[in-house]
Design an enzyme around this catalytic site. Structure first.
Site, PDB file in Angstrom:
ATOM      1  N   TYR A 144      -7.780 -50.167  43.210  1.00  0.00           N
ATOM      2  CA  TYR A 144      -7.319 -49.321  42.616  1.00  0.00           C
ATOM      3  C   TYR A 144      -7.922 -47.853  43.155  1.00  0.00           C
ATOM      4  O   TYR A 144      -9.262 -47.979  43.204  1.00  0.00           O
ATOM      5  CB  TYR A 144      -7.392 -49.370  41.265  1.00  0.00           C
ATOM      6  CG  TYR A 144      -7.082 -47.882  40.396  1.00  0.00           C
ATOM      7  CD1 TYR A 144      -5.425 -47.556  40.255  1.00  0.00           C
ATOM      8  CD2 TYR A 144      -7.834 -47.264  39.652  1.00  0.00           C
ATOM      9  CE1 TYR A 144      -5.118 -46.385  39.752  1.00  0.00           C
ATOM     10  CE2 TYR A 144      -7.268 -46.217  38.732  1.00  0.00           C
ATOM     11  CZ  TYR A 144      -6.072 -45.724  38.984  1.00  0.00           C
ATOM     12  OH  TYR A 144      -5.485 -44.648  38.221  1.00  0.00           O
ATOM     13  N   ASP A 239     -14.515 -46.463  48.882  1.00  0.00           N
ATOM     14  CA  ASP A 239     -14.156 -45.746  47.512  1.00  0.00           C
ATOM     15  C   ASP A 239     -15.391 -46.171  46.698  1.00  0.00           C
ATOM     16  O   ASP A 239     -14.947 -47.566  46.037  1.00  0.00           O
ATOM     17  CB  ASP A 239     -12.790 -46.325  47.120  1.00  0.00           C
ATOM     18  CG  ASP A 239     -12.515 -45.679  45.676  1.00  0.00           C
ATOM     19  OD1 ASP A 239     -13.417 -44.916  45.202  1.00  0.00           O
ATOM     20  OD2 ASP A 239     -11.305 -45.856  45.384  1.00  0.00           O
ATOM     21  N   LYS A 267     -17.095 -40.824  38.269  1.00  0.00           N
ATOM     22  CA  LYS A 267     -17.782 -41.672  37.310  1.00  0.00           C
ATOM     23  C   LYS A 267     -19.274 -41.371  36.983  1.00  0.00           C
ATOM     24  O   LYS A 267     -19.535 -40.381  36.587  1.00  0.00           O
ATOM     25  CB  LYS A 267     -17.399 -43.268  37.509  1.00  0.00           C
ATOM     26  CG  LYS A 267     -16.007 -43.490  37.434  1.00  0.00           C
ATOM     27  CD  LYS A 267     -15.314 -44.922  37.099  1.00  0.00           C
ATOM     28  CE  LYS A 267     -14.085 -44.842  36.743  1.00  0.00           C
ATOM     29  NZ  LYS A 267     -13.105 -45.695  37.657  1.00  0.00           N
TER      30      LYS A 267
HETATM   31  C1  LIG Z   1     -11.796 -44.995  38.326  1.00  0.00           C
HETATM   32  C2  LIG Z   1     -11.667 -45.186  39.879  1.00  0.00           C
HETATM   33  C3  LIG Z   1     -10.732 -44.093  40.544  1.00  0.00           C
HETATM   34  C4  LIG Z   1      -9.989 -42.990  39.750  1.00  0.00           C
HETATM   35  O1  LIG Z   1     -11.107 -42.041  39.493  1.00  0.00           O
HETATM   36  P1  LIG Z   1     -10.367 -41.079  38.224  1.00  0.00           P
HETATM   37  O2  LIG Z   1     -11.659 -40.141  37.898  1.00  0.00           O
HETATM   38  O3  LIG Z   1      -9.869 -41.968  36.904  1.00  0.00           O
HETATM   39  O4  LIG Z   1      -9.347 -40.334  38.754  1.00  0.00           O
HETATM   40  C5  LIG Z   1     -10.605 -44.197  42.170  1.00  0.00           C
HETATM   41  N1  LIG Z   1     -11.234 -45.266  42.600  1.00  0.00           N
HETATM   42  C6  LIG Z   1     -11.831 -46.419  41.818  1.00  0.00           C
HETATM   43  C7  LIG Z   1     -12.741 -47.402  42.730  1.00  0.00           C
HETATM   44  C8  LIG Z   1     -12.056 -46.211  40.478  1.00  0.00           C
HETATM   45  O5  LIG Z   1     -13.051 -47.093  39.754  1.00  0.00           O
END
Ligand SMILES: *Cc1c(COP(=O)(O)O)cnc(C)c1O
Length: 430
Positions: A144, A239, A267
């Protein structure tokens, strides 16, 4: 446990907010029952609207690696508040956090701050396309990357929990340029590159997957990916929105010793406030506006409050021994869970790396693929989730999310969790 206030708030929320929540996985669709509403956090604990206390393994979905209300983060925020919320112009603290990020993650030579992880991945992909002058991109099943149109193909997290990996409202033309490959599958990767390699702008991957529960890739898989991207001139994007500063100070890339071209963060770097970032090779970052042709901007980007919280967080987690302790806490937890599951005769497998872990109600000894993840017994998870909740442990309300520990989780909290798990596993075999 009395949940009367949460129920009342949920009923009211249902009238004014779609499904009563501002992000899908909060709605408890994956586990049944009514979502809890929270009124406070304290260290390793969450306190709900009825005053019940829970050991928290969600940590605001990753950011709260120091626990709730860490005194240094709170005082940094208070100091900044007294000076203003935002200026819409540059600040010294932005330079400090950028310097810090580049020091901690050496593959990042330049970095730009945004407001969410979604924005970070969206911008990184646009940048990779602008840089390579190619359109096609590759992602992996179960990964994701936020709710970016072109990435909502076989996505993990909430999209997986709801059984709808694809979203309505995304024109087919947007995802026609997205190839999806199985995670951890080298032959599939080789095949696609042999066929399309010279047309691929980028490959985006969670270098440790945390949105299909928790899946750790093989060293060979990531190395093959790096080699193929280099050979074909495709941009490799890690990511690390979840894994950055979570699995190690240098992120998953430092664990595996593999250097991506671009990295996305989120995060933890915001200390719990809305922040994302993308960065990497200077040559690629030079393509961004205003000097470069790739447009990217943000009204609240580099918000002084978010930067104050994030910088304090990064400085605190840089202290020697931080990740040893965090990893030990998570390991003690998963080892204890495995022991108790085995004693109760419940098939149970775990993955853990740094402060991140995954639990599977599965007969399989190791879980390394999306296909194995989706065989996780969700009925067992549902029963386990509610027993844990009733015994004061708050887990992510889905069998497909990773769990997080914080520096505030100590022996007492782990012990309380294991006692709750003993009850939950016991109920699964009766
Ligand atoms: C949480 C997450 C996102 C999205 O981040 P948001 O701040 O919720 O838009 C993208 N990539 C990864 C791997 C994530 O865990």
């Amino acid at each position: 446990m009395n949940n009367g206030n949460s129920r009342k708030l949920y009923d009211l929320a249902l009238q004014y907010i779609p499904d009563g929540v501002n992000s899908p996985v909060r709605a408890f669709k994956g586990v049944g029952g009514n979502p809890l509403f929270f009124s406070a956090g304290e260290g390793a604990y969450l306190i709900d609207a009825d005053g019940n206390r829970y050991v928290d393994y969600v940590g605001a979905w990753g950011p709260l690696i120091l626990g709730h209300c860490h005194d240094k983060v709170i005082s940094a925020l208070q100091d900044q508040l007294a000076k203003g919320i935002g200026y819409g112009a540059s600040t010294e603290a932005e330079v400090e956090i950028a310097t810090k990020i580049c020091e901690l993650v050496p593959s990042i030579e330049q970095v730009r701050l945004v407001t969410s992880g979604t924005e970070a991945t969206m911008s990184a992909i646009r940048l990779a396309r602008g840089y390579t002058k190619r359109d096609k991109i590759v992602k992996f099943e179960g990964c994701y990357h936020g709710h970016v149109d072109g990435l909502l193909v076989k996505a993990g997290s909430g999209a997986l929990t709801l059984g709808e990996p694809d979203s309505a409202g995304v024109p087919k033309a947007y995802t026609d340029l997205t190839y999806v490959l199985p995670y951890n599958d080298i032959p599939a990767l080789q095949e696609l590159f042999a066929d399309q390699g010279d047309e691929l702008a980028c490959v985006i991957i969670e270098p440790i997957a945390g949105n299909m529960n928790c899946v750790i890739p093989s060293q060979d898989f990531l190395q093959s990916l790096r080699d193929l991207c280099s050979k074909h001139g495709s941009v490799l994007i890690f990511d690390e929105v979840m894994t950055g500063f979570r699995v190690a100070l240098g992120g998953a890339q430092s664990v595996f010793g593999i250097t991506p071209d671009l990295t996305t963060l989120g995060k933890v770097i915001g200390g719990g406030l809305p922040v994302g970032a993308f960065g990497g090779k200077r040559e690629i970052m030079a393509m961004i506006a205003p000097s470069g042709p790739v447009y990217q901007a943000g009204t609240l980007s580099g918000s002084p409050l978010a930067v104050a919280a994030g910088l304090t967080m990064l400085n605190t987690i840089s202290e020697a021994g931080f990740y040893d302790e965090l990893g030990n806490t998570a390991k003690t937890l998963v080892d204890g869970l495995k022991e108790r599951a085995a004693a109760a005769g419940v098939p149970f497998t775990t993955n853990q790396i740094g402060g991140m872990f995954g639990c599977f109600f599965s007969e399989e000894e190791t879980i390394t693929s999306f296909a194995q993840v989706i065989r996780n017994d969700t009925a067992k998870f549902q029963s386990y989730f509610h027993d844990m909740l009733n015994n004061g442990v708050y887990l992510a309300p889905s069998a497909f999310e990773a769990g997080f520990v914080s520096a505030a989780h100590g022996k007492t909290e782990i012990q309380q969790t294991l006692e709750a798990a003993e009850i939950a596993f016991g109920n699964l075999c009766s």
